[in-house]
Design a protein around this motif. Sequence first.
Motif, short mmCIF file in Angstrom:
data_model
loop_
_atom_site.label_atom_id
_atom_site.label_comp_id
_atom_site.label_asym_id
_atom_site.label_seq_id
_atom_site.Cartn_x
_atom_site.Cartn_y
_atom_site.Cartn_z
N MET A 226 3.61 -87.88 -13.18
CA MET A 226 4.81 -88.47 -12.55
C MET A 226 5.96 -87.57 -12.12
N PHE A 227 5.44 -86.46 -12.14
CA PHE A 227 6.02 -85.59 -12.09
C PHE A 227 5.88 -84.81 -10.05
N TYR A 228 4.26 -85.16 -9.52
CA TYR A 228 3.85 -84.59 -8.58
C TYR A 228 4.19 -85.61 -7.24
N ILE A 229 3.88 -86.88 -7.99
CA ILE A 229 3.70 -87.97 -7.01
C ILE A 229 4.20 -88.32 -5.56
N LEU A 230 5.82 -87.81 -6.32
CA LEU A 230 6.59 -88.10 -5.09
C LEU A 230 6.23 -87.25 -3.40
N GLN A 231 6.44 -85.71 -4.79
CA GLN A 231 6.06 -84.84 -3.45
C GLN A 231 4.56 -84.66 -2.77
N PHE A 232 3.72 -85.59 -3.76
CA PHE A 232 2.40 -85.27 -2.37
C PHE A 232 2.27 -86.58 -1.61
N ASN A 233 2.99 -87.65 -1.83
CA ASN A 233 2.87 -88.94 -1.17
C ASN A 233 4.28 -89.01 -0.21
N LEU A 234 6.09 -88.88 -0.19
CA LEU A 234 6.71 -89.06 0.46
C LEU A 234 6.41 -89.41 1.88
N ALA A 240 3.92 -94.77 6.96
CA ALA A 240 3.54 -95.93 7.25
C ALA A 240 4.39 -97.22 6.81
N ASN A 241 5.47 -96.71 6.43
CA ASN A 241 6.43 -97.85 6.30
C ASN A 241 8.15 -97.79 7.14
N PHE A 242 8.40 -96.94 6.82
CA PHE A 242 9.60 -95.95 7.78
C PHE A 242 9.14 -95.84 9.33
N GLU A 243 7.99 -95.64 9.76
CA GLU A 243 8.24 -95.33 11.24
C GLU A 243 8.11 -93.93 11.26
N VAL A 244 8.49 -92.68 10.64
CA VAL A 244 9.02 -91.29 10.19
C VAL A 244 7.54 -90.85 9.98
N ASN A 245 7.23 -90.27 12.01
CA ASN A 245 6.78 -89.21 12.03
C ASN A 245 6.59 -87.85 12.35
N SER A 246 8.25 -87.24 12.63
CA SER A 246 8.23 -85.90 12.53
C SER A 246 7.81 -84.98 10.78
N SER A 247 7.43 -84.23 11.44
CA SER A 247 6.81 -83.00 10.02
C SER A 247 7.57 -82.60 9.83
N LEU A 248 8.87 -82.11 10.99
CA LEU A 248 10.19 -81.50 10.35
C LEU A 248 11.31 -82.50 9.78
N MET A 249 11.32 -83.48 10.16
CA MET A 249 12.27 -84.48 9.41
C MET A 249 11.29 -84.69 7.66
N THR A 250 10.14 -85.25 7.67
CA THR A 250 9.30 -85.52 6.82
C THR A 250 9.65 -83.93 5.74
N GLY A 251 9.77 -83.08 5.86
CA GLY A 251 9.74 -81.59 5.56
C GLY A 251 11.10 -81.70 5.14
N ILE A 252 12.59 -82.04 5.75
CA ILE A 252 13.38 -82.27 5.81
C ILE A 252 14.14 -83.19 4.06
N MET A 253 13.65 -84.42 4.96
CA MET A 253 13.57 -85.51 3.76
C MET A 253 13.18 -85.68 1.82
N LEU A 254 12.13 -84.11 2.03
CA LEU A 254 11.22 -83.68 1.21
C LEU A 254 11.88 -82.60 0.09
N SER A 255 12.80 -81.95 1.60
CA SER A 255 13.69 -81.13 0.63
C SER A 255 14.97 -81.95 -0.72
N ILE A 256 15.35 -82.96 0.36
CA ILE A 256 16.54 -83.51 -0.37
C ILE A 256 16.25 -84.55 -1.33
N ALA A 257 14.88 -85.22 -1.26
CA ALA A 257 14.17 -85.55 -2.63
C ALA A 257 14.06 -84.71 -3.77
N SER A 258 13.34 -83.94 -3.40
CA SER A 258 12.41 -82.31 -4.11
C SER A 258 14.19 -81.40 -5.05
#
Length: 401
Positions: A226-234, A240-258
Amino acid sequence: MSVQTKKAGNLQGLALILPVVLSVMGSVLLAPIVPALMEQFKHIPNANYWVLSLLSVPALCIAIFATPAGYIADKFGRRRILIWAMIFYAFCGMAPLILNDFVAIYISRIGVGLCEAIIMVASTTLIGDYFEHDQRDKWLGSQAATASFSAMCLFPIAGALGSFGWRGPFVLYSLSLILVLGVIFFTWEVKKPQTVKTSANEKQRHPFPWAHMVKVCVITLIGAMMFYILQFNLGSALKANFEVNSSLMTGIMLSIASLGVPIGAVFYRYAHKKFSISALIMVEFGILAVGFICMSNAPNYQLFLAAGFINQFGAGMVLPTMLTWAMRDLQMDNRGRGTGMWQATFAFGQFASTMSFAYVVSQTGNVMASFGVFGIVALVMCLGTAVTFIYNRPNVSLTQK
């Protein structure tokens, strides 16, 4: 109980939680330079598999060798092997700065993983040797929080160093040579307690608590998945679902969630004083379930991110709960073995997470629906623990020995 001639304090606690940063570096430092590594070694057959496995092979080594490392720690002492492992870790980690052959670099990554297994087991076992009850739980919770905070800091630093070339991030492995100084100057080897001799003149040792450790490790395996599922698949979910294609934005969002992970780990330090083991596990899997189910039904990325934060908050509580639960029934002469067994289980959970999620996605055909499936699994764990909690009250709290 261990026999100590010295009293451990904040300096010892800090010296022993900081090496957890080294285990985080195993995969975090390479994540930002995956494209550069792919380009550098694209000539290798099955490069997509082998290059990506450079990130995960250290965790695989922890899963395989953490338990033997625990045996070594029990037999030869924790501090000595911790110091040597941190020194060798630095040289194995920095080896790609001068290596060009992929096989040689891969071997150096295996060396990093072997050292990580010893570092995690030895440092965590020493925390168990030095501290008891609330103080032990405090430092184990701080260890989990330190791991999460360091990952958030290392991602941008590794990315910045990667701008100078694919070798850049490997410089950071030299940090181990600085952290080992804290272990050398502020820690000591804990003496084993005097053993009681039987009538046959043989040493009587504490039996290993197999039933306890098997129960802890089964739940730890599920919690680690459970711990790793979001980190690996965010990233996949956002694209796929919100059309966020920027790796920079993905990294920022992963940091916020993490960010939920260290906050959850810090919150655990207060919650464990008031709740029993069963109550904590029930609440934690309940939080994980709420996060997963809300993620699977989020209409936009903002709510998805908020649900992800909730999920990671629960994940941040699970890690120190499982570790302190495991420590509770371990004694001086088997603590290293038990800690290694737990570390191996948690590391294996990282691999089980990727495999199980990929299987669920193949069945559901949708990443978001797969989050919902794991939400149901977490909910079942929550309800199962609730039944156990009801039928076994009063329960033993984590603050009790």
